[in-house]
Each structure stands twice: as structure tokens, then as C-alpha cells.
Motif scaffolding. Structure first.
Motif, PDB file in Angstrom:
ATOM      1  N   ALA A 191      14.951  24.216 -39.956  1.00  0.00           N
ATOM      2  CA  ALA A 191      13.912  23.500 -39.223  1.00  0.00           C
ATOM      3  C   ALA A 191      12.523  23.819 -39.780  1.00  0.00           C
ATOM      4  CB  ALA A 191      13.984  23.836 -37.743  1.00  0.00           C
ATOM      5  N   MET A 192      12.304  25.082 -40.118  1.00  0.00           N
ATOM      6  CA  MET A 192      11.009  25.467 -40.679  1.00  0.00           C
ATOM      7  C   MET A 192      10.810  24.840 -42.058  1.00  0.00           C
ATOM      8  SD  MET A 192       9.435  27.179 -38.383  1.00  0.00           S
ATOM      9  CE  MET A 192       8.108  28.020 -39.253  1.00  0.00           C
ATOM     10  N   ALA A 193      11.893  24.772 -42.836  1.00  0.00           N
ATOM     11  CA  ALA A 193      11.805  24.136 -44.154  1.00  0.00           C
ATOM     12  C   ALA A 193      11.482  22.653 -44.001  1.00  0.00           C
ATOM     13  CB  ALA A 193      13.117  24.333 -44.916  1.00  0.00           C
ATOM     14  N   ALA A 194      12.110  21.999 -43.018  1.00  0.00           N
ATOM     15  CA  ALA A 194      11.841  20.586 -42.762  1.00  0.00           C
ATOM     16  C   ALA A 194      10.395  20.391 -42.318  1.00  0.00           C
ATOM     17  CB  ALA A 194      12.800  20.056 -41.701  1.00  0.00           C
ATOM     18  N   ALA A 195       9.889  21.329 -41.521  1.00  0.00           N
ATOM     19  CA  ALA A 195       8.501  21.247 -41.070  1.00  0.00           C
ATOM     20  C   ALA A 195       7.543  21.339 -42.245  1.00  0.00           C
ATOM     21  CB  ALA A 195       8.215  22.361 -40.061  1.00  0.00           C
ATOM     22  N   ARG A 196       7.777  22.298 -43.129  1.00  0.00           N
ATOM     23  CA  ARG A 196       6.897  22.443 -44.294  1.00  0.00           C
ATOM     24  C   ARG A 196       6.961  21.208 -45.198  1.00  0.00           C
ATOM     25  NH1 ARG A 196       8.551  27.924 -43.644  1.00  0.00           N
ATOM     26  NH2 ARG A 196      10.389  27.596 -44.949  1.00  0.00           N
ATOM     27  N   HIS A 197       8.168  20.636 -45.337  1.00  0.00           N
ATOM     28  CA  HIS A 197       8.319  19.439 -46.163  1.00  0.00           C
ATOM     29  C   HIS A 197       7.557  18.255 -45.546  1.00  0.00           C
ATOM     30  CE1 HIS A 197      10.106  16.486 -48.821  1.00  0.00           C
ATOM     31  NE2 HIS A 197      10.528  15.791 -47.791  1.00  0.00           N
ATOM     32  N   ALA A 198       7.674  18.093 -44.233  1.00  0.00           N
ATOM     33  CA  ALA A 198       6.973  16.988 -43.554  1.00  0.00           C
ATOM     34  C   ALA A 198       5.461  17.155 -43.664  1.00  0.00           C
ATOM     35  CB  ALA A 198       7.399  16.928 -42.092  1.00  0.00           C
ATOM     36  N   LEU A 199       4.986  18.382 -43.510  1.00  0.00           N
ATOM     37  CA  LEU A 199       3.551  18.634 -43.623  1.00  0.00           C
ATOM     38  C   LEU A 199       3.065  18.360 -45.044  1.00  0.00           C
ATOM     39  CD1 LEU A 199       3.268  21.881 -41.482  1.00  0.00           C
ATOM     40  CD2 LEU A 199       2.269  19.657 -40.930  1.00  0.00           C
ATOM     41  N   HIS A 200       3.882  18.745 -46.028  1.00  0.00           N
ATOM     42  CA  HIS A 200       3.499  18.494 -47.421  1.00  0.00           C
ATOM     43  C   HIS A 200       3.397  16.994 -47.696  1.00  0.00           C
ATOM     44  CE1 HIS A 200       3.202  18.951 -51.751  1.00  0.00           C
ATOM     45  NE2 HIS A 200       4.183  18.067 -51.878  1.00  0.00           N
ATOM     46  N   ARG A 201       4.346  16.219 -47.161  1.00  0.00           N
ATOM     47  CA  ARG A 201       4.318  14.768 -47.348  1.00  0.00           C
ATOM     48  C   ARG A 201       3.065  14.159 -46.730  1.00  0.00           C
ATOM     49  NH1 ARG A 201       8.610  11.814 -44.692  1.00  0.00           N
ATOM     50  NH2 ARG A 201       7.629  10.041 -45.738  1.00  0.00           N
ATOM     51  N   ALA A 202       2.731  14.618 -45.532  1.00  0.00           N
ATOM     52  CA  ALA A 202       1.531  14.093 -44.865  1.00  0.00           C
ATOM     53  C   ALA A 202       0.274  14.505 -45.626  1.00  0.00           C
ATOM     54  CB  ALA A 202       1.475  14.598 -43.422  1.00  0.00           C
ATOM     55  N   TRP A 203       0.242  15.761 -46.066  1.00  0.00           N
ATOM     56  CA  TRP A 203      -0.887  16.270 -46.860  1.00  0.00           C
ATOM     57  C   TRP A 203      -1.065  15.418 -48.109  1.00  0.00           C
ATOM     58  CZ3 TRP A 203      -3.403  21.351 -46.336  1.00  0.00           C
ATOM     59  CH2 TRP A 203      -4.260  21.664 -47.396  1.00  0.00           C
TER      60      TRP A 203
END
Length: 294
Positions: free
Chosen positions: A52-64
Motif C-alpha cells: 500500500a505504501m509503495a502504491a501511495a508513493r507511485h500515485a504521488l509520483h504520477r501526480a507530481w
């Protein structure tokens, strides 16, 4: 429209949240503020915390990356929280000038109805909330109405100002839906308070007729059901600004008729709350939360 408080946007990996982040970037630029991308991990809906934390970081990176690639020059920070998404976003909104979310997200499936997080956030957030609906990009020359709902309460003053700011940002005209008739402006007495909302709207209408208004304004009587306006006016397709005290209108927007009217539009919704005095913090005291920076 300047403030030191950041604009925050809830990110969950969905296309709607990416579009909300891009919309929020414009708001942050207009306010000369930082943009915080916030992901909330809900422990009740996951089996593997690390995944879940990995998915969160990936989603934030995409938005960034989406904001960076758009060419919007705004300072970015990211933040990962744990808990119920609506509750955590409402709590972090205490430190923001505006909290933004997409109109639907990745968790809008059974047992939660579509838009459950955004609807809960509208009810709970202590400040301004934007529910962003963007299906596609419009040509920059395609200016749509900013619509604001006004009554004669004190709350209408910050609501009108927010709508004027948004209209100026988007170079769009403003349509005021009023609880009184504006067809024949009333006579304004010399002792009329300068913050009288009816007098303020009358001045804006007069400036528009004279061709001197920075933001063109027109007005119509507020219908008993806002869905009527949404269904009949295809040009109202950009932003609807409402005071948090107008729970009747907010509830109408959550009903099936309004959902149907909004479904094929790009009409976002901005809920405005009157600002409260800031709490003083002792010099040098630590902040209440930390941001994870990229």
C-alpha cells in the motif's frame, strides 16, 4: 488572491485525482502558495502495508510528474497519511487555504457509493473544499461561466469574493444566482453599509452594463432546485461556488438528478467557508505533521 497556506489535493492514483492535482496547481499559483499532494492509506481496506505504501508513493509520483510536465510553476510537496481518507483529508485541511479532490476515486466501489470520499469531505472539512470534475482539456479560448449562489447572509460576502477571484483567474464571466430579484435594482440609501451584499451585486451589475467591470457579472433568481440550472444551461460548465451554509443546495447536488446533470459536464464545485482567525503558534514550535518530499 495571495496566502501563505498551501493548497492541498487528495491523490489516490485515479485519473480524476490527477486532474484535480492539475486544477489545484492553478489555484496554488494564483495564491502564490505551495501545492501539497496528499495520499491517504486506509488500513481497513488493505492486506499488505508495504504494498500500500509503495502504491501511495507511485500515485504521488504520477501526480507530481503530471503537474511538472504541465509547465505549472509551483512548489510541490507530498504527504502520506494513514486512516479514513475523508477524516484525514479534513484534518489536514486545517493547515490549507483550499483542499481539492476529484469527483470520484479508486475506492468508489461497493460498499462505498461513487464520490463517497468527496461528499464526506464537503461535510467535514473546516475550510474551503473543491470537488473537481474534469473529463478533458478545453481550448484556452473556451471560457465558461463561473456560477455563484448568493443569499443575504453574511456568508455571501466571502462566497462572492471567492467566485470573483475564480472568474478573474479563468478570465470567465460570473453568473450570480440570488435569493432576491435583481431585475430592478433597489434605491441605495446614503447610509447603506458598504458590505451590503445586494448593493455590492448591484454595483457589479452596473459596472458590467457600463463596460468597466474587470469581471462581467449577470444575475438570475435562484431556482428552488439548482438542478434546473444545471439541466437548462449547457454553458454553465466550469465552476459552481457555494457557501458551506447553503446545505440545501449542497444536498441537492448530491441527489441523483444533479448527478445525472453533472455527469457529462466539466463543472467543478467549490464550497466556501468564512475564514476563521488563525491560531497563534509560539516562535520555533514544531509543526504538527511532516511532509515526505520528493
Amino acid at each position: 488572491m495571495a496566502t501563505s497556506d498551501p493548497v492541498k489535493v487528495g491523490v489516490d492514483g485515479s485519473k480524476a485525482s490527477i486532474r484535480a492535482a492539475l486544477w489545484a496547481a492553478d489555484e496554488a499559483m494564483a495564491r502564490d502558495a505551495r501545492l501539497d499532494l496528499v495520499y491517504v492509506v486506509d488500513p481497513s481496506r488493505i492486506d499488505d502495508v508495504d504494498a500500500a505504501m509503495a502504491a501511495a508513493r507511485h500515485a504521488l509520483h504520477r501526480a507530481w510528474q503530471a503537474v511538472t510536465d504541465s509547465g505549472k510553476h509551483v512548489k510541490l510537496e507530498t504527504e502520506i497519511l494513514q486512516g479514513d481518507p475523508a477524516i484525514e483529508l479534513a484534518d489536514t485541511a486545517r493547515h490549507a487555504s483550499l483542499i481539492c479532490v476529484g469527483h470520484k476515486g479508486t475506492n468508489d466501489s461497493s460498499p462505498q457509493p461513487r464520490g463517497a470520499t468527496s461528499e464526506a469531505l464537503v461535510r467535514m472539512a473546516p475550510g474551503a473544499v473543491a470537488v473537481v470534475r474534469r473529463r478533458h482539456k478545453r481550448p484556452p479560448t473556451c471560457h465558461r461561466w463561473i456560477v455563484v449562489v448568493l443569499d443575504e447572509s453574511a456568508e455571501s460576502h466571502p462566497v462572492l469574493q471567492a467566485a470573483l477571484d475564480e472568474a478573474a483567474l479563468r478570465e470567465a464571466p460570473l453568473l450570480a444566482l440570488t435569493s432576491w430579484s435583481t431585475s430592478s435594482p433597489r434605491r441605495t440609501a446614503d447610509d447603506t453599509p458598504p458590505d451590503d451584499i445586494r448593493a455590492t451585486v448591484d454595483r457589479r451589475l452596473r459596472d458590467t452594463r457600463d463596460g468597466t467591470a474587470a469581471v462581467p457579472v449577470c444575475a438570475l433568481p435562484m431556482p428552488s432546485d439548482v438542478t434546473t440550472i444545471l439541466q437548462q444551461s449547457a454553458g454553465i460548465d466550469q465552476l459552481l461556488v457555494i457557501g458551506a451554509g447553503r446545505t440545501d443546495v449542497i444536498e441537492q447536488l448530491q441527489e441523483e438528478g444533479a448527478r445525472d446533470a453533472l455527469r457529462k459536464t466539466d463543472c467543478s464545485i467549490l464550497i466556501v467557508r468564512a475564514p476563521k482567525p488563525l491560531e497563534r503558534r509560539a516562535f520555533g514550535s514544531p509543526t504538527e505533521h511532516r511532509n515526505e518530499k520528493q
